[in-house]
Every structure is written in C-alpha cells, then in structure tokens.
Design an enzyme around this catalytic site. Structure first.
Site, short mmCIF file in Angstrom:
data_model
loop_
_atom_site.label_atom_id
_atom_site.label_comp_id
_atom_site.label_asym_id
_atom_site.label_seq_id
_atom_site.Cartn_x
_atom_site.Cartn_y
_atom_site.Cartn_z
N LYS A 256 1.14 -1.54 0.26
CA LYS A 256 0.12 -0.27 -0.03
C LYS A 256 0.48 1.59 -0.43
O LYS A 256 1.74 1.34 0.80
CB LYS A 256 -0.77 -0.17 1.22
N ASP A 261 -2.99 10.47 3.70
CA ASP A 261 -4.08 9.37 3.83
C ASP A 261 -4.91 10.57 4.81
O ASP A 261 -4.97 10.64 6.39
CB ASP A 261 -4.31 8.30 4.35
N LYS A 268 -10.31 12.49 8.08
CA LYS A 268 -9.99 11.97 9.99
C LYS A 268 -9.77 13.44 10.66
O LYS A 268 -9.40 14.33 10.33
CB LYS A 268 -8.56 11.74 9.55
N ASP A 280 1.23 6.26 5.92
CA ASP A 280 0.23 5.72 5.26
C ASP A 280 1.09 4.75 3.47
O ASP A 280 0.20 3.98 3.36
CB ASP A 280 -1.04 6.08 4.98
N ASP A 340 -12.80 6.99 3.87
CA ASP A 340 -11.27 6.65 4.18
C ASP A 340 -11.07 5.36 3.93
O ASP A 340 -9.63 4.94 4.26
CB ASP A 340 -11.67 7.59 5.75
N GLU A 342 -9.14 3.71 1.66
CA GLU A 342 -8.91 3.91 0.77
C GLU A 342 -8.36 2.69 0.16
O GLU A 342 -7.82 2.63 -1.14
CB GLU A 342 -8.08 5.78 0.30
N ARG A 344 -6.99 -0.43 0.39
CA ARG A 344 -8.13 -1.50 -0.28
C ARG A 344 -8.42 -1.17 -1.89
O ARG A 344 -8.55 -1.49 -2.44
CB ARG A 344 -9.15 -1.74 0.93
#
Ligand code: BES
Ligand code: MN
Ligand code: ZN
Length: 492
Positions: A256, A261, A268, A280, A340, A342, A344
């Site tokens: 990833k 993020d 968030k 992230d 959020d 994101e 995946r």
C-alpha cells in the site's frame, strides 16, 4: 556499525568498549572470566549496586588505564527465556552503550543455544539498526560518535557467512525507515517512483512506471478514484528481480502506497492522528526496502515482482464523493461508502495487476486498518492468508527476521458485511471485525488459484517510543520478513 567475529573471550579481548551479557544466575564461566580479568571487586561492586542482571538492566564501568575504556554489563535474565528476540534486544542495548565512543566494541553474549548463522544475523542487524538516526531534515545534521566495528566474541565459524547478509538487509530496512519517516511534502508519489527507478538503476532491477493515463487504459478505476482527489499525479510502480537461469518460483510483493491519507471527504477528525498519515505508505516502503535488499542478495531460483500503486487520498474539487460507485480493473463495481477506506481501493487494482503476472504467490503489506492496531497493538502485524502453508512460511520468515505476525481468521460469512444494494460490493463493512472485512475485500481481487497473504502492518510501522533497543520513529517493519521469505524460496 559493522559486525565481525572474534575468537577472543571476555577475559582477553582487546579494544575500547567491552559489553558482556550476564544471566541472573550466579557462577557462570563469563562471570569467572570477568573476575579473573578485573578482580573480585567488580562482582562486589555489582552486588553492592543492586545489579541483578534482570533483562534490560545495565551497569557501566569507566576504566582509566589501558586501551579498554569502558566495560558495560547487560542483564539477560533467566537462561530459559533467552531466545532470539532477547538476543536481538541485548545486541541493540550493546550498540546503545557504544553511543559517544569510537574504536571497537567487543560483544560477548551467550550463543550456545542458537544456530550460529541465526545468532550472527540477529546480532549484526540489531547492532547496525540500533545506531540508525535520521538527520535528513535538519539544517545541521548531527551524528553521535559510534564505534566503527563490533566484534562478536566467540561466534562459531558457521556464523561468519550470515554476517555478509547484514549490510544488504539493513540497507533495505533503513530505506524503508527513510521512506516512512519522510513527510508527504517530501515523499510524493512521483518521488516514490523516482526512488524505485534509482533502486532499479543502482542494483540492476527492471522497472516500469505507469502514469494515470496508462492506468486508465488498464481500467484501474478503483486506484484512480482515490488518486483523483489529489493535485499530485499517481504513479504505479513495478520492479522485477530476475535470478540467473530459469526461476523455480515467481513471487509478487504488493505494498500500500498512500503518501498521505487525509481520509478524503470522510476526513480524519477527532482522535485520529491525521499528521501521522504520512506513514500510510509503510507497506510500499517495506516492498521497496525488500527490493533493494533482494537485488543485492541475489537469491537463486526466485523471480520477484515488487508492485506499488502510489497516490494520495486528498480532497480537492475532483475527489470522490462518499457514495460514488466505481469499477476496478477486474470489472467489479464498488460503492465507496467510506472514502477513508482508500487503501483497499488502491490495492484492488494492484492485486489484479499482480494476479495477471500469474505468480506462484502474492503477499501484500498495508497500513490498512485502525482495527488491526486495536486488536494486536504496535508490535504484532495481522496475517491473513488463503493458504495455511503460505501463512506458516511467512510466520517462520518473520521469526527469523525478528518481526512478529499473528494469523487472523477470514470467515467467508463476514463478507456479507460488504454487500451493497447497488454495486457488487461496498468498500467498508461494519466496525466490528473491521480488519477482517478489509482482508475479505482484498481477496475479491486476487485470482482464486494463487496463494495469497495479506499483512496489516498499521500498528507496527511506527513507534513513538524506542522499542526493543531500536530508535523511535519508523521501524522499517516488513522488510526482514519479506527478505527471509524470499531467501527461503518463497514457499507457499
Ligand atoms: N490508513 C488507515 C488505517 C490506519 C489507521 C493506519 C491507524 C494506521 C493507523 C486506513 O486508510 C483507514 O483510514 N482505515 C479506516 C477504515 C475504516 C474507514 C473502515 C480505519 O481503520 O478507520
Ligand atoms: Mn484511510
Ligand atoms: Zn490509509
């Protein structure tokens, strides 16, 4: 600091700093050697000072005559609980004791119970990585003096070859640490792609970088949906390590790569440490760190693909709306009920791409869910796999690499949580079992016949405090597990 072996013992080793590990029980050979060399006053002093050789305790003596300048004793606790992890901790503590000194560090630890190459590698890695300090972003970089060399006392000759693996592996871990610690304004998707290209150039890997247009042509609507909210262009990275001769196994490692993020329009807020979401991209850092290490180690018989769909999750005017429905490159439609979730979405297209290479196994690493941090804390990563033997091989690799994984369940019934009224699936399930539904979401994008494993490393990529003798900040988690797994042949 580089480690080599020395035939000397604690009684006769010559150098500037001698570090000796002691078990809590009395009267072992090491204590007798120290007594002979330094006199009985040493053990009396230890006793008077209340030194019980508990794990993590140290006692330090400065010596004023002769080349040996300091003696440090490290408590190892009871011999029964002195395992490979404890050996790593003790070696890191020894390296810490060397801070501010120059010359040679002599390290005497009880190695009898260990396989020599495993002990050598564990010590070599811990010593080098404990000395890591990231000075890139200071106007006046400062490095504390450190001994130039670490001599491992009485290491059996069988351990010598393993010491050669330490530098390539640690360079990979350090690269991962640097990538993870770099803030989002320094490490953009383009910079990540440039870093990958530099690894390829310097270490002889093949590289392909796809821009947004090339990803669109491949139908990567899921990845691009995340990327579209950012002013920075996405970069899809693919590195290849090819061994000499015909490969026996072909492996794909997917990371990833969210360089930031924000959460998107499901921003968030509240307790979420939004500024930490620079990390992230910890999965991709592990994959690129492993690429660097593997390129140098050149394991025989395995071809390895390193894949990262790098982008940011931001909220410009073109960002996805919560509720948008998009189509991934395998044709599946996804209702984005939470922007959020994101990671995946980016991994979906990366896993489809990896599946198209028809590898013998796929392993992905991702800072995927807060739920995994709640479940396993900051020292253990979650492991999900469609194959028990792959799960075991990865667990073994993690153990050799000094990293901790815990196998988690993936019951098919939980996939009900991802059902959508409109699309093939939603990207987010209910809060309970959130890291499990995340894994089940990813599974939809892996060709069914390919053994696949997913590591949720959300808790392990960063540490606010020093841990196991290693500095605080980015851990470089995942590199060693991947390197060990690939070096052992990438069994699945
Ligand atoms: N990058 C985060 C996961 C994360 C959280 C990593 C905390 C490290 C520490 C991921 O993209 C995310 O936001 N996940 C959501 C998923 C939820 C919306 C289903 C989460 O875990 O809250
Ligand atoms: Mn997120
Ligand atoms: Zn994320």
């Amino acid at each position: 600091m580089k480690c080599l072996s020395s035939p000397a013992g604690p009684g006769d080793w010559q150098g500037e700093l001698l570090v000796v590990g002691l078990f809590s029980q009395d009267g072992d050979a090491t204590r007798r050697a120290l007594e002979t060399r330094f006199g009985s006053a040493l053990l009396e002093r230890l006793e008077a000072g209340g030194f019980k050789a508990k794990p993590g305790s140290t006692a330090s003596f400065d010596l004023l005559d002769g080349p040996l300048q300091r003696l440090v004793l490290i408590g190892l606790g009871a011999p029964e609980s002195f395992d490979l992890m404890a050996l790593r901790r003790a070696a890191a503590a020894a390296a810490q004791a060397g801070k501010g000194m120059t010359g040679s560090l002599g390290l005497c630890l009880p190695l009898e119970g260990f396989e020599p190459s495993a002990a050598a590698q564990a010590i070599g890695e811990s010593v080098r990585l404990a000395g890591y300090s990231d000075q890139r972003f200071r106007s006046e970089p400062h490095q504390d003096p450190r001994p130039e060399r670490c001599e491992i006392l009485q290491l059996p000759a069988a351990g010598d070859a393993a010491l050669e693996r330490v530098a390539p592996i640690c360079s990979g871990v350090e690269l991962a640490r640097e990538l993870v610690a770099a803030p989002a304004n320094a490490l953009t998707p383009e910079v990540m792609a440039d870093t990958a290209s530099a690894i390829a150039r310097d270490h002889g890997l093949e590289v392909t970088i796809l821009d947004a247009e090339a990803c669109r042509e491949r139908g990567m609507g899921s990845y691009l949906a995340v990327a579209q909210g950012s002013d920075l262009p996405p970069r899809f990275i693919h590195l290849i390590y090819r061994p000499e001769g015909t490969p026996l196994r072909r492996l794909a490692l997917v990371g990833k790569g969210l360089t930031f993020d924000s959460g998107g329009y499901n921003l968030k807020v509240g307790a979420a440490q939004i500024h930490m979401m620079k990390y992230d991209m910890g999965g991709s850092a592990a994959v690129l760190g492993a690429a660097r290490a593997i390129a140098e180690l050149k394991p025989a018989g395995v071809e390895v693909h390193f894949i990262v769909a790098a982008c940011e999750n931001m909220i410009n005017g073109s960002a996805i709306h919560p509720g948008d429905i998009i189509t991934a490159s395998n044709g599946k439609t996804i209702e984005i009920n939470n922007t959020d979730a994101e990671g995946r979405l980016t991994l979906a297209d990366a896993l489809v791409y990896a599946s198209e290479l028809k590898p013998d196994a796929i392993v992905d690493l991702a800072t995927l869910t807060g739920a995994c941090v709640i479940a396993l804390g900051e020292e253990i990563a979650g492991l999900w796999s469609s194959s028990d033997s792959l799960s075991r091989a990865l667990s073994d690799a993690a153990r050799s690499g000094g990293e901790q994984l815990w196998a988690m369940p993936m019951p098919a019934s939980y996939a009900d949580g991802l059902k959508s009224d409109l699309a093939d699936m939603k990207n987010t399930g209910p809060r309970p079992g959130g890291s499990i539904t995340a894994a089940l979401f990813l599974k939809e994008f892996v060709a069914g016949s390919i053994p696949w494993a997913h590591l949720d490393i959300a808790g392990t990529v960063w540490s606010d405090k020093p841990r196991q003798g290693q500095p605080s900040g980015a851990s470089g988690f995942g590199v060693r597990t991947l390197v060990e797994w690939v070096s052992a042949g990438g069994l699945a």
